[in-house]
Design an enzyme around this catalytic site. Structure first.
Site, PDB file in Angstrom:
ATOM      1  N   GLY A 299       0.780  -1.239   0.000  1.00 42.71           N
ATOM      2  CA  GLY A 299       0.000   0.000   0.000  1.00 42.71           C
ATOM      3  C   GLY A 299       0.811   1.288   0.000  1.00 42.71           C
ATOM      4  O   GLY A 299       0.359   2.312  -0.479  1.00 42.71           O
TER       5      GLY A 299
ATOM      6  N   ASP B 286      -4.873   1.975  10.747  1.00 43.41           N
ATOM      7  CA  ASP B 286      -6.260   1.662  11.051  1.00 43.41           C
ATOM      8  C   ASP B 286      -6.317   1.217  12.516  1.00 43.41           C
ATOM      9  O   ASP B 286      -6.277   2.061  13.408  1.00 43.41           O
ATOM     10  CB  ASP B 286      -6.667   0.566  10.035  1.00 43.41           C
ATOM     11  CG  ASP B 286      -8.140   0.308   9.942  1.00 43.41           C
ATOM     12  OD1 ASP B 286      -8.906   1.262   9.889  1.00 43.41           O
ATOM     13  OD2 ASP B 286      -8.531  -0.870   9.889  1.00 43.41           O
TER      14      ASP B 286
HETATM   15  P1  IMP Z   1      -4.077  -1.953  10.831  1.00 39.38           P
HETATM   16  O1  IMP Z   1      -3.144  -3.081  11.182  1.00 39.38           O
HETATM   17  O2  IMP Z   1      -5.490  -2.265  11.285  1.00 39.38           O
HETATM   18  O3  IMP Z   1      -3.622  -0.609  11.287  1.00 39.38           O
HETATM   19  O4  IMP Z   1      -4.228  -1.996   9.269  1.00 39.38           O
HETATM   20  C1  IMP Z   1      -3.345  -1.415   8.430  1.00 39.38           C
HETATM   21  C2  IMP Z   1      -3.399  -2.057   7.070  1.00 39.38           C
HETATM   22  O5  IMP Z   1      -4.748  -2.415   6.709  1.00 39.38           O
HETATM   23  C3  IMP Z   1      -2.958  -1.045   6.057  1.00 39.38           C
HETATM   24  O6  IMP Z   1      -1.582  -1.149   5.831  1.00 39.38           O
HETATM   25  C4  IMP Z   1      -3.802  -1.387   4.854  1.00 39.38           C
HETATM   26  O7  IMP Z   1      -3.131  -2.335   4.051  1.00 39.38           O
HETATM   27  C5  IMP Z   1      -5.052  -2.016   5.400  1.00 39.38           C
HETATM   28  N1  IMP Z   1      -6.184  -1.061   5.436  1.00 39.38           N
HETATM   29  C6  IMP Z   1      -6.739  -0.487   6.520  1.00 39.38           C
HETATM   30  N2  IMP Z   1      -7.756   0.338   6.180  1.00 39.38           N
HETATM   31  C7  IMP Z   1      -7.837   0.267   4.828  1.00 39.38           C
HETATM   32  C8  IMP Z   1      -8.698   0.922   3.871  1.00 39.38           C
HETATM   33  O8  IMP Z   1      -9.598   1.726   4.170  1.00 39.38           O
HETATM   34  N3  IMP Z   1      -8.456   0.603   2.567  1.00 39.38           N
HETATM   35  C9  IMP Z   1      -7.473  -0.269   2.163  1.00 39.38           C
HETATM   36  N4  IMP Z   1      -6.656  -0.881   3.037  1.00 39.38           N
HETATM   37  C10 IMP Z   1      -6.837  -0.620   4.357  1.00 39.38           C
END
Ligand code: IMP
Ligand code: MG
Length: 187
Positions: free
Chosen positions: A47, A107
């Site tokens: 990403g 996120d």
């Molecule tokens: P976390 O571990 O929950 O903080 O998630 C982070 C990862 O989830 C990011 O590096 C993204 O790859 C994916 N992610 C979280 N939210 C989104 C979104 O709205 N669209 C696309 N990918 C997301």
């Protein structure tokens, strides 16, 4: 053929706004690291790739780049869990370097907590975090963010590096996914 506009609800951040913010971040990072000769940008794949390539063009400090691919497993494809693993490790040495992580979105915080712990164990001279997008409403783990492009609401977004089931990372804007339409399509 499936096209992105079939499930685009709205454009959240358009191309000009993204580019302006990326150049502001580039200027700020260049100021903060001025005089540093061992800056290492670590892009979190996949990403972060669009953000990295635009951001590095704005940096006036010499730097290395490297890539770290991680994934989380357990829940559905659109939600991460505490179970994060390395899919592809760095080739660069981290020890003694000023490391700046370049990420697409934070996120829950699970992914970044894991990445930061892995990198801290390799003894960088410093470790900072730059994220294009921050969804604070979704955070379950506190993550110190040094540079943020945009804080956004709790909406599922895609484009500018972020995928919708692995596609549409090439879009030059960040769009909101229309989940009702998405659920009816075979993506
Ligand atoms: P976390 O571990 O929950 O903080 O998630 C982070 C990862 O989830 C990011 O590096 C993204 O790859 C994916 N992610 C979280 N939210 C989104 C979104 O709205 N669209 C696309 N990918 C997301
Ligand atoms: Mg993803």
């Amino acid at each position: 053929m499936v096209t992105y506009d079939q499930f685009l609800k709205e454009i959240l951040i358009d191309e000009a706004t993204l580019q302006k913010r990326v150049s502001e971040l580039g200027a700020e990072i260049s100021r903060d690291y001025a005089g540093t000769d061992n800056l290492l940008l670590i892009c979190i794949l996949k990403g972060g790739v669009m953000f990295l390539t635009d951001l590095m063009r704005r940096l006036t400090v010499p730097h290395e780049i490297d890539f770290l691919a991680v994934s989380s497993y357990g829940k559905g494809a659109r939600e991460s869990t505490g179970n994060v693993r390395i899919d592809m490790d760095l080739t660069a040495q981290v020890i003694g370097k000023h490391v700046l992580i370049v990420e697409d979105i934070i996120d829950s915080g699970h992914t970044l907590r894991f990445v930061m712990d892995v990198l801290l164990a390799r003894k960088p001279a410093s470790l900072k975090l730059c994220t294009l997008l921050d969804k604070p409403a979704r955070r379950t783990i506190d993550i110190p963010i040094d540079y943020t492009g945009f804080q956004i609401e709790d909406k599922f977004v895609f484009g500018y590096g972020l995928d919708l089931d692995e596609k549409f990372r090439n879009l030059p804007f960040v769009g909101v996914v229309d989940l009702d339409k998405l659920n009816g399509l075979p993506v």
